[in-house]
Every structure is written in structure tokens, then in C-alpha cells.
Design a protein around this motif. Sequence first.
Motif, PDB file in Angstrom:
ATOM      1  N   LYS A 146      40.848 109.099-111.239  1.00 31.69           N
ATOM      2  CA  LYS A 146      39.605 109.330-110.211  1.00 31.69           C
ATOM      3  C   LYS A 146      39.374 108.740-109.050  1.00 31.69           C
ATOM      4  N   PHE A 162      31.233 107.885-110.050  1.00 33.12           N
ATOM      5  CA  PHE A 162      32.581 108.877-110.010  1.00 33.12           C
ATOM      6  C   PHE A 162      31.685 110.857-109.860  1.00 33.12           C
ATOM      7  N   GLU A 167      39.635 115.228-117.201  1.00 31.92           N
ATOM      8  CA  GLU A 167      39.550 114.896-115.670  1.00 31.92           C
ATOM      9  C   GLU A 167      40.997 116.038-114.927  1.00 31.92           C
TER      10      GLU A 167
END
Length: 287
Positions: A179, A136, A216
Motif C-alpha cells: 500500500k 489508503f 491490490e
Amino acid sequence: SRSELVALGLSLRYALLEGENLSLISRSLKENLKKMMKYSTVCAKLAVLDLIIVDELRGAESEPFAIFQGQLTNDSDLINDAIASSNANNVECAHFRRFYSAFWRADYIQAEASSQVLLSLPSSKRPKLISIYFYFFRGLLAFRRYRENNSEEQLRIGIEAICKLEFWFQYAPSNFENKLFLLNAEQYASLPNIYEAKTQYEASINSARDNGRLHEQGLAFELMGNFLSSVTSYEPSEAMKCWKNAYLCYLQWGAKEKAACLFKEHNLNVFDVDSCGNPLKHSRDVS
């Protein structure tokens, strides 16, 4: 027991990578480090690596190496110790720590160098928990590097990361959705496709929020702000709003050092925050 402490160490590592509050992780690691050292030095060494990450993000110094009483004093010692004992897992985890920390402190040259070291390790060929986060962040790094130097190799690496997450997405959509959206956003930003990039950034932000990945969510806000600041059709205030929201996400995560760096980089004192980068009481929630 040893097995319980090993399980605890793994659960704390997962919590760290999934965005659990850093103060809580730090407290739990420090409370259990002596027990880990007593029953499993391997487990203790991995916990120290995790604590280094937490300390760097928080801007704290808990002296995790003190547990080794001078025998090991830094992560290079941990790597050499793992090599000497043929512990491939600890070697890989130590280099992942360098990669992960470098990415979050925006040292992209070091992050890229660490990624190359990780890929050279035979153990990296076997899928494991950190593989998800490695590919990622490596993909995000690659798209950034592509926009800097127009390297087709970097574009290939970014697309490879998307392919890996698309494969994993089939088996656990909620674990990979935000992601994948963010990697797609960075790819569209690299083309550039302004509309699709913005749509994917917003999707990543919403998915990270809905799935409880505050770190995130903050990263998606930050990268969206970087993108909007490069597009002349958007007002500077749009990028600033994204950076403000990223800043607030990082603070709520407990990453005070990361938040402070963002605060200084983009001169976020125009918002309701004090000179140390802390939100004032009347600041609004993340939008």
C-alpha cells in the motif's frame, strides 16, 4: 453462539478487505446470514453491508436485504436504522461501504463525497480496522484528483495518507508495504518523476503478489497502466500489458464486474479474452 458469529463476521470483513476470493466470501456470508440474524441483528446488518460490496464487485445480486423481510430495503435504511439506535459503528461502516464501493467502480466524485461524510463522523477519529483502508484509498483518490485539478489540498491529503501508513508500517510491515509503495508511486506520478513512479509501481505489484493481495496487485497494475499511458516516452503496448494483468488479477479475485469495466474501458479484446471479458484457455498467467 453470538460471540462466534460476531468473530466470524469480523474475520470475513477482514478477508474481504485483504483480497480473499469473493466467491468464497459470498458463500460464507450467505450461509451464515440467517444465524447472524437470529443471534445478533447488529452483526447481520454489518454482514449485509459486506455482501453488498461483494455483489457489486462480482456483478451478482443475492438480495441480501431479503433477510429483513421488508423492514430494511437498502443501505439508506441501514444508516437511518443505525442512527435511530445510536449505533455509531454501523453508521460509519455503512458510509465506508459507500466510499469503498464507489472507489472500485471508479465513481471518484461519489467516493470523495463519501469520504467527507466519513470524516465528519465523531467515530472516525478513533482508529479501527477500516481506517487502514480508508486512508489508503483516500490517498490514492487524492493524488488522482491532484493530477486532474492541481489542487494543493488534494496533494496534502495524499501526503497525509502516506504519513499515516508510514507510521502503521513500523508495527506490521507486511500489512502495509504494498500500500505504501502504491501511494508513493502515485505521489511520484503526480510530481511527475517518471523513473521513481515506475519503480514504486513495480515494487507495489511485487509486494502485493508476495503477500497474497491479489486485488491490490490488480489495482497497482491498473494505476501503473494509467500512468504509463500518460507518458509519451512509453509505447501504448506497455500500458496495455499492465491493464491486461490488472484484468486477470481482478478475475482471479472474483471481481467479474470490475474486470468487465476495465475490459470495456481499455478495449482489451486485443488480448486472449472472449467478448464477455473471460480469458481463453490458452491465456498466459499474470506476469
